[in-house]
Design a protein around this motif. Structure first.
Motif, PDB file in Angstrom:
ATOM      1  N   THR A 106      -6.833 -15.948 -33.475  1.00 41.12           N
ATOM      2  CA  THR A 106      -7.671 -16.841 -32.670  1.00 41.12           C
ATOM      3  C   THR A 106      -8.425 -17.794 -33.600  1.00 41.12           C
ATOM      4  O   THR A 106      -8.435 -17.611 -34.827  1.00 41.12           O
ATOM      5  CB  THR A 106      -8.698 -16.039 -31.861  1.00 41.12           C
ATOM      6  N   HIS A 140     -17.067 -23.331 -28.619  1.00 37.97           N
ATOM      7  CA  HIS A 140     -16.608 -22.968 -27.278  1.00 37.97           C
ATOM      8  C   HIS A 140     -15.129 -22.596 -27.255  1.00 37.97           C
ATOM      9  O   HIS A 140     -14.615 -22.120 -26.245  1.00 37.97           O
ATOM     10  CB  HIS A 140     -16.877 -24.138 -26.322  1.00 37.97           C
ATOM     11  N   ARG A 141     -14.442 -22.844 -28.335  1.00 38.25           N
ATOM     12  CA  ARG A 141     -12.996 -22.521 -28.380  1.00 38.25           C
ATOM     13  C   ARG A 141     -12.702 -21.315 -29.280  1.00 38.25           C
ATOM     14  O   ARG A 141     -11.568 -21.133 -29.722  1.00 38.25           O
ATOM     15  CB  ARG A 141     -12.220 -23.735 -28.916  1.00 38.25           C
ATOM     16  N   LYS A 143     -12.243 -18.263 -28.890  1.00 34.94           N
ATOM     17  CA  LYS A 143     -11.250 -17.246 -28.523  1.00 34.94           C
ATOM     18  C   LYS A 143      -9.856 -17.827 -28.285  1.00 34.94           C
ATOM     19  O   LYS A 143      -8.932 -17.098 -27.912  1.00 34.94           O
ATOM     20  CB  LYS A 143     -11.724 -16.508 -27.272  1.00 34.94           C
ATOM     21  N   HIS A 144      -9.728 -19.117 -28.479  1.00 34.39           N
ATOM     22  CA  HIS A 144      -8.425 -19.738 -28.233  1.00 34.39           C
ATOM     23  C   HIS A 144      -7.487 -19.531 -29.418  1.00 34.39           C
ATOM     24  O   HIS A 144      -7.928 -19.303 -30.540  1.00 34.39           O
ATOM     25  CB  HIS A 144      -8.601 -21.239 -27.994  1.00 34.39           C
ATOM     26  N   LEU A 145      -6.210 -19.663 -29.109  1.00 36.01           N
ATOM     27  CA  LEU A 145      -5.220 -19.655 -30.188  1.00 36.01           C
ATOM     28  C   LEU A 145      -4.985 -21.093 -30.624  1.00 36.01           C
ATOM     29  O   LEU A 145      -5.168 -22.029 -29.823  1.00 36.01           O
ATOM     30  CB  LEU A 145      -3.900 -19.055 -29.693  1.00 36.01           C
ATOM     31  N   GLN A 148      -3.286 -23.609 -28.467  1.00 36.13           N
ATOM     32  CA  GLN A 148      -3.956 -24.090 -27.243  1.00 36.13           C
ATOM     33  C   GLN A 148      -4.877 -25.279 -27.544  1.00 36.13           C
ATOM     34  O   GLN A 148      -5.589 -25.744 -26.655  1.00 36.13           O
ATOM     35  CB  GLN A 148      -4.772 -22.948 -26.632  1.00 36.13           C
ATOM     36  N   LEU A 149      -4.877 -25.744 -28.787  1.00 35.19           N
ATOM     37  CA  LEU A 149      -5.776 -26.833 -29.179  1.00 35.19           C
ATOM     38  C   LEU A 149      -4.980 -28.087 -29.519  1.00 35.19           C
ATOM     39  O   LEU A 149      -3.800 -28.012 -29.889  1.00 35.19           O
ATOM     40  CB  LEU A 149      -6.586 -26.427 -30.422  1.00 35.19           C
ATOM     41  N   GLN A 153      -8.525 -31.015 -32.783  1.00 36.45           N
ATOM     42  CA  GLN A 153      -9.326 -29.781 -32.663  1.00 36.45           C
ATOM     43  C   GLN A 153      -8.904 -28.759 -33.719  1.00 36.45           C
ATOM     44  O   GLN A 153      -9.746 -28.088 -34.316  1.00 36.45           O
ATOM     45  CB  GLN A 153      -9.168 -29.191 -31.263  1.00 36.45           C
ATOM     46  N   GLN A 154      -7.591 -28.674 -33.953  1.00 38.19           N
ATOM     47  CA  GLN A 154      -7.106 -27.717 -34.971  1.00 38.19           C
ATOM     48  C   GLN A 154      -7.669 -28.091 -36.338  1.00 38.19           C
ATOM     49  O   GLN A 154      -8.091 -27.217 -37.104  1.00 38.19           O
ATOM     50  CB  GLN A 154      -5.581 -27.738 -35.013  1.00 38.19           C
TER      51      GLN A 154
END
Lengths: 236, 800
Positions: A106, A140-141, A143-145, A148-149, A153-154
């Motif tokens: 994550t 806010h991200r 917990k995302h993988l 998913q960005l 954002q990555q």
């Protein structure tokens, strides 16, 4: 200058030669370079000029064939592999062109990764990761993988990973190379903000627009530093 | 299809290393499976080599609670009254002496109560089989000889039928020659001669007794009758016999089983277990090859994408890949069959077990057809998953080159396959471990005698030259004296039978002063022995005294009993001084003069059974075994033993000389055979599982080079990276171990009847094999883990 009166980074006659069968390729030839604490330096040059080799030596991913490399006043060119890994982990923060986030982890775990290699306690890691993500606006991200960005954002997450360990210097390799112009600008704004906050940054880029963000721009050609421009000259 | 085949062959030739590896892995699996299948087919499945073999039945006169049993000859005669069966015949094994045809020879003999060949529907090569008149008491002696005896001892004389042979010193008319294709009973050594049961005195004597239950009985179902009807009718006859002859039959009942079942039953479970084990090895081999193909499939994505882009549908691609798999498995099948030829010979040679028909097992057309089917099924089994996975790729993305190399679905499939391999390996290791511990436990069993430095030899005395007890006793005494005088022999003794030699004798008895109920089954293993028997055999005297030379035929009848007999029949009392009447040699009650330690009579795993010993001169038999204890290596004294017998009686062929340690070792032959093969299969399975884990991890490291490079760039130490790979290996291993343990706990229960001294869920065995397998997992992970630490972190700087 570093706290000990030395430049944070000092390269002294660094040469890098790659040997393949009977061919010798001189990637870097007698590089002399100093970067002081708090400086924002960009390294520019055409493809194959030796920018990435220079960055890999600065990041202790590779060692020079000849010459000296002092990081914070300490010679690091001849360090054994495990010590180089320790220095990379504690004193250098990397931002890569292709983000290099690990797909199975994550956002939080990616930022946490270098801290786990320090044997840092879980609570402190959590605190640092949350702060770093907050700093790049990605809390806010958490917990995302990565998948998913968006690319921008990555790269922000990658920046958070680089700064979470509070390194002496951030090394950025074409940080906008895989981004659209809008995302690229956002990442450059983030770096500028970090610099304003006191971070030392060394960025490889071939984009003159982004090179202008730096205090000093170094041009490399055929493995040599051919030109250095200060912020004023860059801005003009 | 031709194009597919051509392309498949070309592809296999372009990757000889890959092809060789796959062929080797599969050939081992197919070869091993073919070997065990050929044994299972030859021993368990193939019909007996007799006409309408499925209509042959064994009629068992069993003591309640026993699995098998023999009948008395009078019982056999009564069973003939049944209408649902025909050609009821009893038989028992033995040996006779042939003289006058070269050197005197001991012939392996089957004594029969009737026309055995008619029952089995076996035509003779020459002459005829036994008629009723031939088997009646007092009939002129007749014999049916085996073809090999006819050739070896009678020079294949065409006029042999009607001629005579000197058997047991009497002229027997040869009435027939059985062809080489006929052999009954089916055992490891071929029968030399078939004789009516009354040919010998002892046979005639026993054949007249209702209580002498010593013949196996077979019959053929009458036309139109079913096995159930026969069982009902024969069972009813058995009940009637129990009522009419309660002394001998009250505790008995008559049961019917197919003849083939009776012959193979004791080997069915062990062979089935081995077939299951070898099938599991093949399954692991398939999983391994599927893994290799999945890995190669990643490398072939571009090629397959081009095929798809050029219009090949999913089915077409699956077909292409399956053809490749089947070609691989066909090559492996051919190599496997070659391996099985060698493997079968090795297994048969290494098998000292008396498994019926084992030595006739061949890799024949049926087995070859099985191997071909197995190969094709194997090819489809291991090729299916990789083919479908490869056919699902996105051709567009693959050709653009934007698809990242790692395919999570493929990775997951590989991990599941490998975890399954670990699970199956654990299952096999647990089974092999339990069988191995059984073997160890059996080898540690106290047999009750000291087998080291002993030699034994059977002697059978022909009625014509030793027609009565005095003659037999005289020869027995002369034999012991002769053996005792051989240099290097410390002591010599004789017993009617010796323990664990396959010859055992039971006898009914009655304790004086106690009422005997007919249904009580008072039976003990019985030995007629010489005075030095206990000391020579090393059987411990517990109480009282052993026999001496004074306990001869003139002396009061005496008896020595075993601890179990004493404890069972004289609980809380002293057995010494008690009087017991045995059901042989009506010499009246015998006084118990001693108690000796229990001895394993026929099986190491059996519970101690009541045993009794009488002085040989008081209960002489026309056969006995001698045993000598030597100063040093007993094998060196074997020739001297034989020579001593020949000197005593040149017409007396010396029997087979063996050490008692040989017989003790034979008693563990079956468990050793099963444990050895199961261990071999478990070892192969573990090796293949280790290779599978290595493959998956090595592939995983190759696929994750970039990720590992990033970790190293971010400051991971080699130890961190090593831990990453080892953790993955441990997770795979743990998943496999978990599933394997659950499966093993369920499936090893089936082994229960093969185990001794260990439970089917023995925690020590399960723990040990789990540790062993985990060690294999760690060893298999070592190289990929080390390779992972050598990934260049510079890879992180390079763009995708």
């Amino acid at each position: 200058m570093a706290e000990n009166g030395q430049p944070l980074i000092k390269l002294d006659g660094v040469t890098k030669v790659f040997f393949t069968d009977e061919v010798e390729t001189h990637a870097l030839s007698g590089i002399h370079l100093q970067i002081d604490k708090g400086e924002y330096v960009s390294i520019a040059g055409p493809s194959g000029c030796g920018k990435s080799t220079l960055l890999s030596i600065l990041g202790l991913l590779d060692s020079p064939t000849e010459g000296q490399y002092f990081l914070n006043g300490r010679p690091v060119a001849e360090l054994p592999a495990s010590e180089r890994a320790r220095v990379r982990n504690r004193e250098i923060g990397f931002i890569f062109q292709s983000f290099n986030l690990i797909g199975d982890l994550t956002v939080f775990e990616n930022v946490e990764l270098p801290l786990t290699y320090r044997g840092m306690k879980s609570a402190e890691r959590r605190q640092r990761v949350e702060a770093a993500l907050e700093r790049v606006g990605m809390a806010h991200r958490a917990k995302h993988l990565p998948s998913q960005l968006s690319g921008g954002q990555q790269q922000r997450v990658a920046v958070a990973r680089a700064v979470a360990g509070e390194p002496l210097i951030l090394l950025a390799d074409e940080p906008t190379g895989n981004l659209d112009s809008r995302s690229g600008e956002a990442v450059m704004d983030l770096l500028r903000e970090l610099h304003r906050g006191g971070a030392t940054i060394c960025m490889v880029t071939h984009d003159p627009r982004y090179a202008r963000h730096a205090d000093r721009s170094i041009h490399v050609f055929d493995g040599r530093v051919v030109e250095e421009q200060t912020e004023m000259a860059v801005t003009e | 299809m031709i194009t597919d085949l051509r392309q498949a062959f070309r592809l296999l030739l372009t990757a000889p290393g890959f092809t060789s590896l796959v062929v080797a892995v599969l050939a081992i699996g197919i070869g091993a499976t073919t070997v065990i299948f050929s044994i299972v087919d030859g021993v368990l499945l193939r019909p007996l080599p007799f006409a309408d073999a499925e209509r042959l039945i064994a009629i068992q006169s069993v003591t309640r609670g026993d699995d098998d049993g023999t009948a008395s000859v009078p019982d056999v005669i009564d069973l003939k009254a049944a209408r649902t069966v025909q050609d009821v015949v009893g038989y028992t094994g033995g040996s006779v002496i042939l003289t006058g045809r070269g050197e005197a020879a001991t012939l392996l003999t089957t004594f029969v109560t009737g026309d055995l060949m008619a029952t089995l529907g076996a035509p003779l090569l020459r002459g005829r089989s036994f008629a009723d008149a031939d088997v009646r008491p007092g009939a002129a002696p007749t014999a049916v000889i085996a073809e090999h005896l006819w050739r070896e001892r009678f020079g294949a004389d065409a006029a042999v039928v009607g001629g005579t042979a000197t058997i047991e010193g009497q002229a027997c008319t040869i009435i027939g020659v059985a062809p080489e294709t006929f052999d009954f009973p089916i055992q490891s050594k071929r029968v030399d001669v078939w004789l009516p049961i009354a040919t010998t005195q002892i046979g005639a004597q026993l054949a007249s007794q209702r209580g002498a239950h010593f013949v196996h009985t077979i019959a053929r179902l009458a036309p139109g009758a079913s096995a159930e009807q026969a069982a009902a009718e024969l069972g009813a006859i058995g009940e009637r016999l129990a009522r009419e002859f309660p002394k001998s039959n009250a505790a008995r009942l008559v049961r019917v089983v197919p003849l083939q079942e009776r012959i193979v039953r004791q080997h069915r479970l062990a062979l089935t277990v081995l077939l299951g084990a070898v099938g599991a090895v093949l399954l692991i081999a398939c999983a391994n090859v599927a893994n290799l193909l999945l890995t190669r499939g990643v490398g072939r994505r571009r090629e397959l994408a081009i095929r798809a882009a050029l219009g090949a549908g999913r089915g077409r691609i699956v077909r292409q890949l399956l053809v490749e798999s089947v070609v691989l498995s066909a090559i492996a099948g051919a190599v496997g069959v070659l391996l099985s030829l060698w493997g079968l010979a090795a297994v048969v040679a290494a098998s000292p077990v008396d498994i019926p028909r084992l030595h006739d097992v061949r890799i024949d057309r049926g087995v070859l057809a099985f191997a071909a089917l197995l190969s094709a099924a194997t090819g489809i089994a291991f090729g299916m998953i990789p083919a479908f996975q490869a056919s699902r790729l996105d051709a567009g993305e693959t050709l653009k080159g934007t698809t990242i190399a790692a395919d999570p679905r493929g990775v997951r499939t590989r991990q599941i396959l490998v975890a399954s391999e670990v699970a199956i390996s654990l299952l096999l290791l647990a089974g092999a471990g339990l069988l191995g511990r059984t073997l160890l436990n059996l080898q540690r069993v106290d047999v009750g005698f000291a087998a080291e430095r002993t030699l034994a030899m059977e002697i059978s005395l022909p009625d014509t030259r030793y027609p009565n007890d005095p003659a037999r006793i005289a020869f027995y005494r002369r034999t012991i004296d002769a053996l005792r005088s051989i240099p290097g022999v410390r002591s010599a003794a004789a017993g009617s039978t010796l323990p664990l030699t396959g010859n055992d004798m039971g006898i009914g008895f009655r304790v004086e002063g106690r009422p005997v109920r007919d249904e009580d089954h008072t039976n003990a293993a019985y030995h007629a022995v010489s005075p030095d028997y206990f000391s020579t055999m090393g059987i411990r005297l517990v109480r009282g005294r052993a026999f001496t030379a004074r306990d001869d035929e003139q002396a009061p009848p005496v008896l020595v009993v075993s601890e179990t007999l004493a404890r069972t029949y004289f609980p809380g009392e002293d057995a010494i001084g008690k009087r017991v009447t045995i059901g042989y040699h009506n010499s009246g009650p015998r006084e118990v003069i001693g108690v000796v330690a229990d001895v394993k009579e026929s099986e190491l795993s059996e519970k101690a059974q009541p045993e009794m010993y009488a002085p040989f001169p008081q209960t002489p038999w026309p056969f006995f075994s001698v045993v000598v204890r030597t100063e040093r290596d007993p094998a060196a004294r074997a020739a001297a033993l034989r020579a001593a017998i020949v000197r005593l009686d040149p017409e007396q062929p010396p029997g087979d000389v063996q050490t008692l340690t040989h017989y003790v070792r034979l008693a563990t032959a079956q468990p050793r055979f099963t444990a050895t093969l199961a261990s071999a299969f478990a070892a192969i399975a573990t090796l293949l599982a280790g290779l599978g884990i290595y493959g998956v991890l090595a592939y995983g490291v190759a696929q994750r080079r970039r990720e590992i490079g990033i970790r190293l760039a971010l400051g991971a130490q080699p130890g961190d990276v090593r831990r990453l790979v080892m953790t993955q290996a441990a997770a795979l291993g743990a998943a496999g171990l978990g599933a394997g343990l659950a499966g093993a706990l369920l499936l090893t229960r089936a082994l229960s009847s093969l185990l001794f001294g260990v439970t089917a869920s023995d925690p020590t065995t399960f723990g040990a094999v789990s540790l062993l397998l985990m060690a294999v997992v760690v060893a298999a992970a070592y190289l990929p883990a080390r390779r992972a630490t050598r990934v260049d972190p510079m890879i992180a700087l390079r763009a995708d």
